[in-house]
Design a protein around this motif. Structure first.
Motif, PDB file in Angstrom:
ATOM      1  N   HIS A 125      45.852  40.117  37.976  1.00 53.01           N
ATOM      2  CA  HIS A 125      45.863  38.893  37.183  1.00 53.01           C
ATOM      3  C   HIS A 125      45.062  37.817  37.908  1.00 53.01           C
ATOM      4  O   HIS A 125      45.291  37.547  39.091  1.00 53.01           O
ATOM      5  N   PHE A 126      44.077  37.242  37.196  1.00 54.65           N
ATOM      6  CA  PHE A 126      43.226  36.234  37.819  1.00 54.65           C
ATOM      7  C   PHE A 126      42.562  35.370  36.765  1.00 54.65           C
ATOM      8  O   PHE A 126      42.554  35.692  35.576  1.00 54.65           O
ATOM      9  N   ASP A 127      41.999  34.269  37.243  1.00 57.52           N
ATOM     10  CA  ASP A 127      41.235  33.348  36.414  1.00 57.52           C
ATOM     11  C   ASP A 127      39.767  33.734  36.524  1.00 57.52           C
ATOM     12  O   ASP A 127      39.205  33.779  37.622  1.00 57.52           O
ATOM     13  N   LEU A 128      39.138  33.993  35.391  1.00 54.56           N
ATOM     14  CA  LEU A 128      37.761  34.463  35.388  1.00 54.56           C
ATOM     15  C   LEU A 128      36.779  33.419  35.916  1.00 54.56           C
ATOM     16  O   LEU A 128      35.662  33.771  36.302  1.00 54.56           O
ATOM     17  N   HIS A 129      37.176  32.165  35.961  1.00 48.00           N
ATOM     18  CA  HIS A 129      36.301  31.139  36.528  1.00 48.00           C
ATOM     19  C   HIS A 129      36.071  31.359  38.024  1.00 48.00           C
ATOM     20  O   HIS A 129      35.085  30.866  38.582  1.00 48.00           O
ATOM     21  N   LYS A 130      36.992  32.099  38.645  1.00 47.21           N
ATOM     22  CA  LYS A 130      36.858  32.396  40.069  1.00 47.21           C
ATOM     23  C   LYS A 130      37.419  33.793  40.312  1.00 47.21           C
ATOM     24  O   LYS A 130      38.536  33.954  40.804  1.00 47.21           O
ATOM     25  N   ALA A 131      36.643  34.801  39.966  1.00 42.13           N
ATOM     26  CA  ALA A 131      37.111  36.184  40.052  1.00 42.13           C
ATOM     27  C   ALA A 131      37.304  36.603  41.510  1.00 42.13           C
ATOM     28  O   ALA A 131      36.447  36.321  42.356  1.00 42.13           O
ATOM     29  N   PRO A 132      38.398  37.306  41.825  1.00 43.21           N
ATOM     30  CA  PRO A 132      38.725  37.652  43.219  1.00 43.21           C
ATOM     31  C   PRO A 132      38.046  38.937  43.692  1.00 43.21           C
ATOM     32  O   PRO A 132      38.689  39.831  44.253  1.00 43.21           O
ATOM     33  N   PHE A 133      36.731  39.025  43.482  1.00 43.65           N
ATOM     34  CA  PHE A 133      35.981  40.210  43.878  1.00 43.65           C
ATOM     35  C   PHE A 133      34.715  39.795  44.617  1.00 43.65           C
ATOM     36  O   PHE A 133      34.170  38.714  44.368  1.00 43.65           O
ATOM     37  N   GLU A 134      34.248  40.676  45.488  1.00 45.62           N
ATOM     38  CA  GLU A 134      33.011  40.405  46.219  1.00 45.62           C
ATOM     39  C   GLU A 134      31.807  40.570  45.294  1.00 45.62           C
ATOM     40  O   GLU A 134      31.885  41.172  44.219  1.00 45.62           O
ATOM     41  N   ASP A 135      30.677  40.018  45.725  1.00 42.31           N
ATOM     42  CA  ASP A 135      29.436  40.177  44.970  1.00 42.31           C
ATOM     43  C   ASP A 135      29.096  41.664  44.795  1.00 42.31           C
ATOM     44  O   ASP A 135      29.374  42.484  45.683  1.00 42.31           O
ATOM     45  N   ASN A 136      28.483  41.981  43.663  1.00 40.77           N
ATOM     46  CA  ASN A 136      27.944  43.331  43.426  1.00 40.77           C
ATOM     47  C   ASN A 136      28.999  44.435  43.552  1.00 40.77           C
ATOM     48  O   ASN A 136      28.751  45.485  44.136  1.00 40.77           O
ATOM     49  N   THR A 137      30.167  44.210  42.957  1.00 37.76           N
ATOM     50  CA  THR A 137      31.280  45.149  43.113  1.00 37.76           C
ATOM     51  C   THR A 137      31.319  46.237  42.047  1.00 37.76           C
ATOM     52  O   THR A 137      31.574  47.404  42.363  1.00 37.76           O
ATOM     53  N   PHE A 138      31.053  45.901  40.780  1.00 38.63           N
ATOM     54  CA  PHE A 138      31.303  46.830  39.681  1.00 38.63           C
ATOM     55  C   PHE A 138      30.012  47.277  38.999  1.00 38.63           C
ATOM     56  O   PHE A 138      29.140  46.473  38.710  1.00 38.63           O
ATOM     57  N   ASP A 139      29.955  48.580  38.694  1.00 39.86           N
ATOM     58  CA  ASP A 139      28.803  49.147  37.982  1.00 39.86           C
ATOM     59  C   ASP A 139      28.823  48.800  36.497  1.00 39.86           C
ATOM     60  O   ASP A 139      27.771  48.627  35.880  1.00 39.86           O
ATOM     61  N   VAL A 140      30.022  48.757  35.938  1.00 35.44           N
ATOM     62  CA  VAL A 140      30.199  48.463  34.514  1.00 35.44           C
ATOM     63  C   VAL A 140      31.321  47.447  34.358  1.00 35.44           C
ATOM     64  O   VAL A 140      32.367  47.558  35.005  1.00 35.44           O
ATOM     65  N   ILE A 141      31.091  46.456  33.488  1.00 33.72           N
ATOM     66  CA  ILE A 141      32.122  45.464  33.180  1.00 33.72           C
ATOM     67  C   ILE A 141      32.207  45.296  31.668  1.00 33.72           C
ATOM     68  O   ILE A 141      31.196  45.070  31.005  1.00 33.72           O
ATOM     69  N   PHE A 142      33.422  45.385  31.147  1.00 34.36           N
ATOM     70  CA  PHE A 142      33.679  45.030  29.755  1.00 34.36           C
ATOM     71  C   PHE A 142      34.508  43.749  29.753  1.00 34.36           C
ATOM     72  O   PHE A 142      35.508  43.641  30.472  1.00 34.36           O
ATOM     73  N   CYS A 143      34.080  42.801  28.942  1.00 37.32           N
ATOM     74  CA  CYS A 143      34.798  41.522  28.833  1.00 37.32           C
ATOM     75  C   CYS A 143      34.626  41.034  27.400  1.00 37.32           C
ATOM     76  O   CYS A 143      33.797  40.167  27.117  1.00 37.32           O
ATOM     77  N   ASN A 144      35.402  41.606  26.491  1.00 39.24           N
ATOM     78  CA  ASN A 144      35.199  41.364  25.073  1.00 39.24           C
ATOM     79  C   ASN A 144      36.241  40.416  24.482  1.00 39.24           C
ATOM     80  O   ASN A 144      37.436  40.551  24.736  1.00 39.24           O
ATOM     81  N   HIS A 145      35.740  39.457  23.701  1.00 38.31           N
ATOM     82  CA  HIS A 145      36.564  38.441  23.045  1.00 38.31           C
ATOM     83  C   HIS A 145      37.431  37.702  24.071  1.00 38.31           C
ATOM     84  O   HIS A 145      38.639  37.548  23.902  1.00 38.31           O
ATOM     85  N   VAL A 146      36.755  37.256  25.121  1.00 35.21           N
ATOM     86  CA  VAL A 146      37.367  36.463  26.186  1.00 35.21           C
ATOM     87  C   VAL A 146      36.671  35.112  26.328  1.00 35.21           C
ATOM     88  O   VAL A 146      37.323  34.069  26.460  1.00 35.21           O
ATOM     89  N   LEU A 147      35.357  35.104  26.273  1.00 39.23           N
ATOM     90  CA  LEU A 147      34.580  33.902  26.600  1.00 39.23           C
ATOM     91  C   LEU A 147      34.771  32.757  25.611  1.00 39.23           C
ATOM     92  O   LEU A 147      34.435  31.608  25.930  1.00 39.23           O
ATOM     93  N   GLU A 148      35.321  33.031  24.444  1.00 33.98           N
ATOM     94  CA  GLU A 148      35.649  31.948  23.506  1.00 33.98           C
ATOM     95  C   GLU A 148      36.963  31.256  23.870  1.00 33.98           C
ATOM     96  O   GLU A 148      37.281  30.200  23.330  1.00 33.98           O
ATOM     97  N   HIS A 149      37.711  31.836  24.820  1.00 30.46           N
ATOM     98  CA  HIS A 149      39.011  31.295  25.209  1.00 30.46           C
ATOM     99  C   HIS A 149      38.964  30.473  26.495  1.00 30.46           C
ATOM    100  O   HIS A 149      39.868  29.686  26.751  1.00 30.46           O
ATOM    101  N   VAL A 150      37.968  30.669  27.326  1.00 35.40           N
ATOM    102  CA  VAL A 150      37.956  30.084  28.668  1.00 35.40           C
ATOM    103  C   VAL A 150      37.483  28.631  28.636  1.00 35.40           C
ATOM    104  O   VAL A 150      36.776  28.211  27.719  1.00 35.40           O
ATOM    105  N   GLU A 151      37.837  27.891  29.669  1.00 30.19           N
ATOM    106  CA  GLU A 151      37.483  26.469  29.721  1.00 30.19           C
ATOM    107  C   GLU A 151      35.982  26.270  29.823  1.00 30.19           C
ATOM    108  O   GLU A 151      35.401  25.404  29.171  1.00 30.19           O
ATOM    109  N   ASN A 152      35.327  27.053  30.678  1.00 37.66           N
ATOM    110  CA  ASN A 152      33.884  26.909  30.885  1.00 37.66           C
ATOM    111  C   ASN A 152      33.222  28.288  30.790  1.00 37.66           C
ATOM    112  O   ASN A 152      33.270  29.079  31.732  1.00 37.66           O
ATOM    113  N   ALA A 153      32.640  28.572  29.646  1.00 38.58           N
ATOM    114  CA  ALA A 153      32.072  29.905  29.407  1.00 38.58           C
ATOM    115  C   ALA A 153      30.904  30.202  30.339  1.00 38.58           C
ATOM    116  O   ALA A 153      30.733  31.335  30.808  1.00 38.58           O
TER     117      ALA A 153
END
Length: 255
Positions: A125-153
Motif C-alpha cells: 500500500h502506497f501513494d503513487l505520488h511517491k512510489a516506494p521503489f528504486e529507479d528502473n525496477t519493473f519491466d511492465v507496469i499496469f496502472c489503469n483507471h487510476v490517474l483520474e483519481h490522484v491529486e497530481n496526475a
C-alpha cells in the motif's frame, strides 16, 4: 439496487463482497449470448455498472470474472499484440483488477507485485505520488483507471516512468472524453455531485482529453495509441461487449 450498492459501499468492502458475488452470479446469468474472453465462459447477459450519468452503462459487467468492457479489450490486446503471456517480466500492477489478479499471479513468466493505496488485494500500500521503489525496477507496469483519481496526475506519470526499467512498457488507461482537445480540471469542483456531473464519477478529479498522450510523452514515455478494438469484427465486439472507440495507450521507456 445494483447501482445503489456501487454508489454507497466503500471500495475496499465492495471488493470483498464482490468476491462472494462472483461465485453465485454465474448461475443466475447462465446462457450463451455473451462471452467473457478472459475466462471463456458464456452468459445470457452481463450486469449494469457505473455510478451515474455517462459512467452508467448496461450489460457490461461479467457476472463471473467481474470484468468490464475495458478489461476484456485489454486481455485481447495483451494476447494478440504483446508477449505478455510468454516472456519473463518483473511486473507491477497498480490498483489490481479482480478479473486479472489471480490469473496474473499464477503466471509462471511473471514476477508479480500488486500495489494500491487501500485495496485489500494489494501486496503493497502506497501513494503513487511517491512510489516506494528504486529507479528502473519493473519491466511492465499496469496502472489503469487510476490517474483520474490522484491529486497530481503529472507527478504520478513521472513516478511511473521513474520506476519502469529502460526498455520496459506499460499500459495506463483512463476515462477519456474524445470530444475534448485538452484535459478538463478545475480545483473548485469539490462536491461528489459536481464531480460526477463534470468528471463522470464522484471520485474523479479530472476528465482527460485528447492531450492525454502529450501528458504521457512529457513524463518521458514513447506512446503508441492503438485503435485495436476497430480491428475486430462488429459481431465479436458485441459478443464480448467491448468498448467502442477506446484506444489502448502503450507506453515505453527508451532511456
Amino acid at each position: 439496487m445494483f447501482h445503489f450498492l456501487l454508489r454507497t459501499i466503500p471500495r475496499p468492502l465492495l471488493i470483498k463482497l464482490s468476491l462472494i458475488f462472483s461465485k453465485i452470479a454465474p448461475l443466475l446469468y447462465y446462457g450463451n449470448k455473451y462471452e467473457d474472453p478472459i475466462s471463456g465462459k458464456t452468459y445470457r447477459k452481463f450486469l449494469p455498472y457505473g455510478y451515474g450519468g455517462r459512467a452508467k452503462r448496461d450489460n457490461v459487467l461479467c457476472p463471473g470474472s467481474l470484468s468490464l468492457e475495458r478489461h476484456r479489450l485489454l486481455w485481447l490486446y495483451l494476447k494478440n499484440r504483446t508477449d505478455f503471456f510468454t516472456k519473463s517480466y518483473k511486473m507491477l500492477h497498480i490498483a489490481p483488477e479482480q478479473c486479472f489478479y489471480k490469473l496474473f499471479k499464477n503466471q509462471k513468466n511473471l514476477k508479480y507485485t500488486t500495489g494500491d493505496y487501500n485495496s485489500p488485494i494489494a501486496d503493497i500500500h502506497f501513494d503513487l505520488h511517491k512510489a516506494p521503489f528504486e529507479d528502473n525496477t519493473f519491466d511492465v507496469i499496469f496502472c489503469n483507471h487510476v490517474l483520474e483519481h490522484v491529486e497530481n496526475a503529472e507527478v504520478c506519470m513521472k513516478e511511473l516512468h521513474r520506476i519502469m526499467s529502460i526498455g520496459g512498457w506499460g499500459i495506463f488507461q483512463v476515462p477519456l472524453d474524445t470530444t475534448r482537445a485538452t484535459t478538463y480540471e478545475d480545483k473548485s469542483i469539490v462536491t461528489e455531485a459536481d464531480r460526477e456531473l463534470h468528471f463522470w464519477q464522484k471520485d474523479h478529479l479530472r476528465l482527460f482529453g485528447l492531450d492525454y498522450k502529450d501528458k504521457l510523452t512529457n513524463a518521458g514515455f514513447e506512446v503508441t495509441v492503438d485503435d485495436y478494438v476497430n480491428t475486430l469484427s462488429p459481431d465479436l465486439v458485441e459478443r464480448y461487449r467491448l468498448p467502442k472507440g477506446e484506444m489502448i495507450y502503450l507506453c515505453r521507456k527508451l532511456k
